[in-house]
Design an enzyme around this catalytic site. Sequence first.
Site, short mmCIF file in Angstrom:
data_model
loop_
_atom_site.label_atom_id
_atom_site.label_comp_id
_atom_site.label_asym_id
_atom_site.label_seq_id
_atom_site.Cartn_x
_atom_site.Cartn_y
_atom_site.Cartn_z
N PRO A 123 0.80 -1.22 0.00
CA PRO A 123 0.00 0.00 0.00
C PRO A 123 0.83 1.28 0.00
CG PRO A 123 -0.08 -1.05 2.16
CD PRO A 123 0.61 -2.00 1.23
N ASN A 124 0.29 2.24 -0.70
CA ASN A 124 0.79 3.61 -0.80
C ASN A 124 2.06 3.76 -1.61
OD1 ASN A 124 -1.36 4.73 0.81
ND2 ASN A 124 -0.35 3.80 2.57
N ARG A 149 4.79 11.33 -2.00
CA ARG A 149 4.53 11.00 -0.59
C ARG A 149 5.84 11.06 0.21
NH1 ARG A 149 4.11 5.28 1.98
NH2 ARG A 149 3.49 5.82 4.08
N TYR A 187 11.08 8.83 1.56
CA TYR A 187 11.08 7.84 0.48
C TYR A 187 11.80 8.29 -0.78
CZ TYR A 187 7.58 5.74 3.49
OH TYR A 187 6.92 5.20 4.58
N ASN A 193 8.01 -5.72 -1.04
CA ASN A 193 7.91 -4.54 -0.18
C ASN A 193 6.45 -4.48 0.27
OD1 ASN A 193 7.68 -2.09 1.08
ND2 ASN A 193 8.89 -0.97 -0.44
N ALA A 202 3.22 -0.71 4.71
CA ALA A 202 2.77 -0.68 6.10
C ALA A 202 2.24 -2.03 6.57
CB ALA A 202 1.71 0.40 6.29
N GLU A 215 12.52 -9.56 1.53
CA GLU A 215 11.78 -8.37 1.96
C GLU A 215 12.64 -7.14 1.71
OE1 GLU A 215 9.73 -6.65 6.06
OE2 GLU A 215 11.39 -8.08 6.20
N HIS A 255 12.70 -2.63 1.77
CA HIS A 255 12.09 -1.36 2.16
C HIS A 255 13.00 -0.23 1.72
CE1 HIS A 255 8.90 -3.16 4.51
NE2 HIS A 255 9.81 -4.01 4.97
N ARG A 270 12.81 4.49 12.36
CA ARG A 270 11.58 5.28 12.29
C ARG A 270 10.73 5.06 13.54
NH1 ARG A 270 8.82 4.74 6.77
NH2 ARG A 270 7.79 6.59 7.57
#
Length: 144
Positions: A11-12, A19, A24, A75, A78, A99, A101, A108
Amino acid sequence: MTKPIHILNGPNLNLLGTREPEVYGTMTLADIESACIDRARDLGVPLVFRQSNHEGQLIDWLHDANVNASAVVFNPGAFTHTSVALHDAVRAIEPPVIEVHLSQTAAREDFRHHSYVAPVARGSITGLGLQSYLLGIEAAAKCL
């Protein structure tokens, strides 16, 4: 012929470039896809690149990867920090899952420090921006 590596995005990530560019970066998801295609081509590996904002769609794509992919670069966005269902789907498939990111999740907010995917992934690459994806492709290719 080698089955493709599937790159799945959660998502996103469709909002990349606009964003939170301070977190990012300014690359769009299309920019990342293009760079991934180039890296896969250099390695001689076909690639499938997908993005969804829907957990169930990501689960369906992981199930599909079990039959149609040699490896997965994932990825989960969230969902990394919330989805037992994605944990179970990754655990249930045979191809190795890497995985990735863009941001360094451990640096964070506290809720981003835990990944439900990491314990069932072959490995995790975080915090390197685009390089996280490119190294993920290289790692996936070496798993073949």
